[in-house]
Design an enzyme around this catalytic site. Structure first.
Site, PDB file in Angstrom:
ATOM      1  N   HIS A   1      -5.176 -40.104  70.557  1.00  0.00           N
ATOM      2  CA  HIS A   1      -6.322 -40.779  71.165  1.00  0.00           C
ATOM      3  C   HIS A   1      -7.631 -40.058  70.878  1.00  0.00           C
ATOM      4  O   HIS A   1      -8.673 -40.686  70.759  1.00  0.00           O
ATOM      5  CB  HIS A   1      -6.088 -40.952  72.663  1.00  0.00           C
ATOM      6  CG  HIS A   1      -5.122 -42.067  72.929  1.00  0.00           C
ATOM      7  ND1 HIS A   1      -3.774 -41.863  73.094  1.00  0.00           N
ATOM      8  CD2 HIS A   1      -5.308 -43.405  72.966  1.00  0.00           C
ATOM      9  CE1 HIS A   1      -3.185 -43.023  73.262  1.00  0.00           C
ATOM     10  NE2 HIS A   1      -4.072 -43.978  73.184  1.00  0.00           N
TER      11      HIS A   1
ATOM     12  N   CYS B   1      -4.873 -54.987  68.011  1.00  0.00           N
ATOM     13  CA  CYS B   1      -5.958 -54.075  68.377  1.00  0.00           C
ATOM     14  C   CYS B   1      -5.610 -52.621  68.072  1.00  0.00           C
ATOM     15  O   CYS B   1      -6.294 -51.713  68.535  1.00  0.00           O
ATOM     16  CB  CYS B   1      -6.338 -54.250  69.836  1.00  0.00           C
ATOM     17  SG  CYS B   1      -4.986 -53.909  70.959  1.00  0.00           S
TER      18      CYS B   1
END
Ligand code: PEP
Ligand code: MG
Length: 752
Positions: free
Chosen positions: A359, A672
Site C-alpha cells: 500500500h 480498480c
C-alpha cells in the site's frame, strides 16, 4: 554441530565489516571442522573472477591479489555446478588448477560449497586437508548449511562494508524493486521505529550538555519504571527472579552504561546514537560467550537499551526537520510515516521491505513520488542526512552520487516531464479507440490531495476511494461527523461524477495504531469486510457518514465492500446498509439510495460472481489482492515479488470469468487494482469488455494514450492470442510487442 553452527554465524554477524566477517569465517570454520585450510573466494561480477579473499592455512600474502576465472579450477567448478564438490585427491581431478603462490600443493582433500544469496552466487567456501580423504556426509552438510547462512551476512557485509561514517562521500548503488515511477534527488531522512535500537541512525549533536541532561533524565525514568515493576511483582515472584531487576538497576548505575553513553555524547553523537553504540558494543561481547546462560543476558541488555530508548523518544521524539527535497527512507515505512512529511517537501521514498503492490507504494504512486521498495542491506544509519538519488523506474538508489550520475538522472527526469507534457493534451478528450469503443477512466483516491490532480487529468469518476487512509491518520476511530465532512468534500469535488467509497479495509499491511490486530498470517486473517461485520458499530457509523455526506448534493455515491469471500457477507452487509438507510431517513434526511458493489479480490468471489451479482449493483475487481490470493504470493514480500505476475494466465482467465458473468447479468463492473493503470494490461481488460478502469491518477493519461491509439478489434485479437498462452512471460512479451508495433514502446519503458 548445531551449537557450533550457531556460534560461527553469530560471530560473523557481529563483525564490523566485510574483511572482518571473512576472516572470522575462515578462522572459525577451520577450528570447528578441524581442517588445515579454510578459504573464501568471492565473485567479482565485473571481472567475472573468483577472488581469493580470505584464508587460514594458505598464503595470506596473496589474499586479494590472485583469482580464478568463472570456469577455472575446482573453485570455478563449484560455482558452475552451484552445488558442493567433495574431492578425495585433487591431483586426480580433471578440473584441478593450482594458483601460483597460494601454497595449496600439499593439500589433497578438497570440499567446496557455493555461497548463494537469493539465487546469486556470491562466492565459494573451501576447506582443504593434507591427507587423501573424502569429507564425510556430516562435514559436507555442515559446510553447506553454514554457507547458506553466511550468504545473507556476506551479502549484507558486501553491501554495507564499503561505507563508513568517514567515507559517506563514496558513491554506492543499492538495488531494490521499482515502487512508483520517476526519479528524484534529495537528502536522505531516515525514519526508524522508536523502540528498535538497531535502526537508530547516527546523528551529530551540537548542544552536548543538553543532550547529556536529556539522556540522564531518561535513565532516571527507566530506573523508576524498573523499580515500579519490581515492587508490583514482589509478592508473586521468587527472590532469585526479582534479582533480575537488581541486575537491570546495576547496569543503570552511573559508572556503568550511562558513563559510556555520556562519553560518546561528548564526542558529538546524539543520545540515541550513543546509546545504540554502547549497547551494541556490549552485545557483541555477549555473543562471543560460549555459555548459554550468559548469552541469554544479552537479551536483558537489549531490553534495557530499548527501554532507555523509548524514554528518550517519548520525552523528546526528535522533531524531524524535513528539507525541501526530502527522500524518506526506512526499513518498514508506514502510511502514517509518509503522511508525516509535508507533500511539497517529499521528493522520494525508499523502503527496506515490501514491493510495488504494498500500500505504501500504491499511495506513493498516487502522489507521484518516485519510490523504491525492498532495498535490503541499506546501511540506514550511515546514509541519513546524505545525498541520494531514487530511481523508481529501475528500483535503485544511489548514495553520494557523483556529478555525472546527477547529470544522468536530471536528464531522465526531464524526459519523463516531456512525456507527461505531451500526454496532457489528452486530458479533455474522451477515451475512445480509433474504431469508436468508449472506456471510462476513473481514479483511485485516498488523500484529498489526489483530487485536484485527478480532475486535471480528466478523471471521469472515482472507482476506489480508500477510506481507511483517513482512519490511519487519526488517533482514534473517526467520528461519524468527522467522516461525513471528509466524504462530502470528496463527493462535492467530483459531483456529478460517480464516487465509489470502499468501506473500511484494514488488516493485512494496513493497521490502525489505536486498534492493533496481531496475527501470524495477517493477509489471510481479519481483513476488510470481516472486521466491519464483527464490529457493526464501526461499520454503521461509516455507512451513515457516507449516506449523510451525500445529502442535498447532485452526486453519485457508490458503496463498495472489500475482501468479500461469501454471499453471506454480502447479505449481512446489506442488512446493515438497509438499517442505516432507514435510520437516516427517519432522522429526516433525504437520501438518494446509493449503488452497492462488491470487490472481487478473493478467488472464491470470482467463482461466485453470478451469485453475488444477483445481490448487488456492480462488481469491481481488486486485482492487487486477487493476484496475491490466486498465485499464493504475498504482495508485500520482496523475496517473492518476481512471482507476483499480473499477466499470469490463471489471473487473466479469472478476470475474463468475472467480466463474462457481469456482462451476462447486465450489471456494472470494472477494475480498480493497479493492473488497470498498466498500459498493456489495460488493453487486455478493454478487450475483455471492462467498461471502467480505475487507476492511480498519474497513469491515467498514459492508459488513455494507449486505448485511443489501439483499435478494439486489434485488442480483441491480442486477447485471443494471449488467452491460449501458458506463462506470464509469454503474455507479457506478446503484449509488449503489440504496444511496440503500435509505436507505443516508450510507454513500456516508463511503466512496470
Ligand atoms: C486491490 O486489492 O486490488 C485493491 C484495489 O485494494 P487494495 O490495494 O487497497 O488492497
Ligand atoms: Mg485489496
Amino acid at each position: 554441530m548445531l551449537e557450533a553452527l550457531r556460534s560461527v554465524v553469530q560471530e560473523v554477524s557481529t563483525a564490523p565489516n566485510l574483511g572482518a566477517a571473512l576472516t572470522t569465517t575462515v578462522d572459525r570454520v577451520r577450528e570447528v571442522m578441524a581442517t588445515e585450510v579454510c578459504s573464501v573466494y568471492l565473485l567479482d561480477e565485473k571481472r567475472g573472477r573468483y577472488v581469493f579473499r580470505a584464508t587460514r592455512g594458505l598464503n595470506q600474502q596473496v589474499v586479494g591479489k590472485v583469482s580464478l576465472g568463472l570456469g577455472e579450477g575446482l573453485v570455478g567448478y563449484v560455482g558452475e555446478r552451484a552445488e558442493p564438490v567433495n574431492v578425495e585427491s585433487v591431483t586426480e581431478h580433471p578440473r584441478n588448477q593450482y594458483i601460483a603462490e597460494i601454497g595449496e600443493e600439499a593439500f589433497h582433500a578438497f570440499l567446496g560449497a557455493p555461497i548463494i544469496h537469493q539465487g546469486q552466487t556470491l562466492g565459494v567456501l573451501v576447506v582443504q586437508q593434507r591427507a587423501k580423504r573424502r569429507f564425510d556426509e556430516s562435514e559436507e552438510a555442515f559446510l553447506v548449511t553454514l554457507s547458506a547462512q553466511l550468504a545473507g551476512l556476506i551479502a549484507h557485509a558486501k553491501a554495507t562494508g564499503h561505507l563508513s561514517m568517514s567515507r559517506r562521500k563514496v558513491s554506492r548503488t543499492f538495488s531494490g524493486k521499482p515502487g512508483a515511477p520517476g526519479v528524484a534527488q534529495g537528502v536522505a531522512i531516515v525514519i526508524y521505529p522508536s523502540v528498535d535500537l538497531s535502526q537508530v541512525p547516527f546523528r551529530k549533536v551540537r548542544n552536548v550538555a543538553r543532550e547529556i541532561d536529556r539522556f540522564m533524565v531518561s535513565v532516571a525514568e527507566t530506573r523508576a519504571e524498573i523499580t515500579g515493576i519490581a515492587d508490583s511483582m514482589a509478592d508473586d515472584l521468587k527472590e532469585d527472579t526479582l534479582g533480575l531487576f537488581d541486575a537491570y538497576l546495576l547496569m543503570l548505575d552511573e559508572g556503568a552504561i550511562p558513563k559510556e553513553v555520556v562519553q560518546r555524547i561528548k564526542q558529538g553523537q546524539w543520545a540515541q546514537g550513543a546509546l545504540k553504540q554502547t549497547i551494541e558494543a556490549h552485545l557483541s561481547r555477549f555473543d562471543l560467550m560460549a555459555d548459554a546462560y550468559l548469552r541469554e543476558r544479552a537479551n536483558d541488555l537489549k531490553e534495557l537499551g530499548n527501554r532507555l530508548l523509548s524514554h528518550l523518544e517519548k520525552r523528546n521524539r526528535r522533531r524531524l526537520h524535513f528539507p525541501k527535497d526530502s527522500i524518506l527512507i526506512g526499513d518498514n515505512l508506514s502510511l502514517s510515516d509518509l503522511a508525516s512529511v509535508p507533500r511539497e517537501r517529499l521528493k522520494g521514498i525508499v523502503c527496506g521491505r515490501g514491493s510495488v503492490n504494498s500500500h505504501l507504494a500504491i499511495l506513493a504512486e498516487a502522489l507521484g513520488v518516485p519510490t523504491v521498495m525492498g532495498v535490503q542491506d541499506l546501511p540506514m544509519p550511515l546514509i541519513d542526512g546524505g545525498d541520494v538519488i531514487v530511481d523508481g523506474f529501475q528500483g535503485i538508489i544511489v548514495t553520494a552520487p557523483t556529478a555525472t550520475q546527477r547529470r544522468q538522472y536530471v536528464k531522465l527526469a526531464e524526459e519523463e516531464l516531456a512525456l507527461n507534457r505531451d500526454l496532457e493534451s489528452l486530458a479533455a478528450l474522451p477515451c475512445r479507440t480509433p474504431d469508436g469503443h468508449r472506456t471510462r477512466l476513473w481514479v483511485n483516491t485516498g488523500l484529498f490531495t489526489d483530487v485536484a490532480k485527478s480532475l486535471d487529468r480528466g478523471a471521469e469518476g472515482v472507482g476506489l476511494y480508500r477510506t481507511e487512509i483517513h482512519y490511519m491518520m487519526s488517533e482514534t476511530f473517526p467520528t461519524e461527523e468527522a467522516q461525513r465532512q471528509i466524504y462530502r468534500e470528496h463527493l462535492q469535488a467530483f459531483a456529478p461524477r460517480p464516487v465509489t467509497m470502499r468501506t473500511l479495509d484494514i488488516g493485512g499491511d494496513k493497521s490502525l495504531s489505536y486498534f492493533p490486530i496481531r496475527e501470524d498470517n495477517p493477509f489471510l486473517g481479519w481483513r476488510g469486510i470481516r472486521v466491519s461485520l464483527d464490529h457493526p458499530e464501526i461499520f454503521i457509523a461509516q455507512i451513515r457518514a457516507m449516506l449523510r455526506a451525500s445529502e442535498g448534493i447532485d452526486c453519485y455515491l457508490r458503496i463498495m465492500l472489500p475482501m468479500v469471500s461469501s454471499v453471506t457477507e454480502v447479505d449481512m452487509a446489506k442488512t446493515l446498509l438497509e438499517q442505516c438507510l432507514r435510520e437516516v431517513e427517519e432522522e429526516g434526511a433525504k437520501i438518494q439510495r446509493p449503488d452497492l458493489g462488491v470487490m472481487i479480490e478473493v478467488p472464491a468471489a470470482v467463482f461466485q460472481a453470478d451469485a453475488i451479482l444477483e445481490k448487488v449493483d456492480f462488481l469491481s475487481v481488486g486485482s492487487n489482492d486477487l493476484v496475491q490470493y490466486m498465485l499464493a504470493v504475498d504482495r508485500n514480500n520482496t523475496q517473492v515479488s518476481g512471482l507476483y505476475q499480473e499477466f499470469h494466465p490463471a489471473v487473466l482467465h479469472a478476470l475474463k470469468h468475472v467480466a463474462d458473468a457481469a456482462l451476462r447479468a447486465e450489471k456494472g463492473f470494472g477494475i480498480c487494482g493497479e493492473m488497470a493503470g498498466n498500459p498493456g494490461a489495460a488493453l487486455l481488460l478493454m478487450a475483455m469488455g471492462y467498461p471502467v478502469l480505475s487507476m492511480n491518477s498519474p497513469n491515467l493519461l498514459l492508459v488513455k494514450k494507449v486505448l485511443t491509439s489501439f483499435p478494439l478489434s486489434e485488442a480483441k485479437d491480442l486477447l485471443a492470442r494471449v488467452l491460449v498462452l501458458d506463462s506470464a512471460e509469454a503474455v507479457k512479451q506478446a503484449t509488449d510487442q503489440a504496444l511496440a508495433e503500435a509505436g507505443l514502446q516508450q510507454l513500456i519503458r516508463v511503466r512496470r
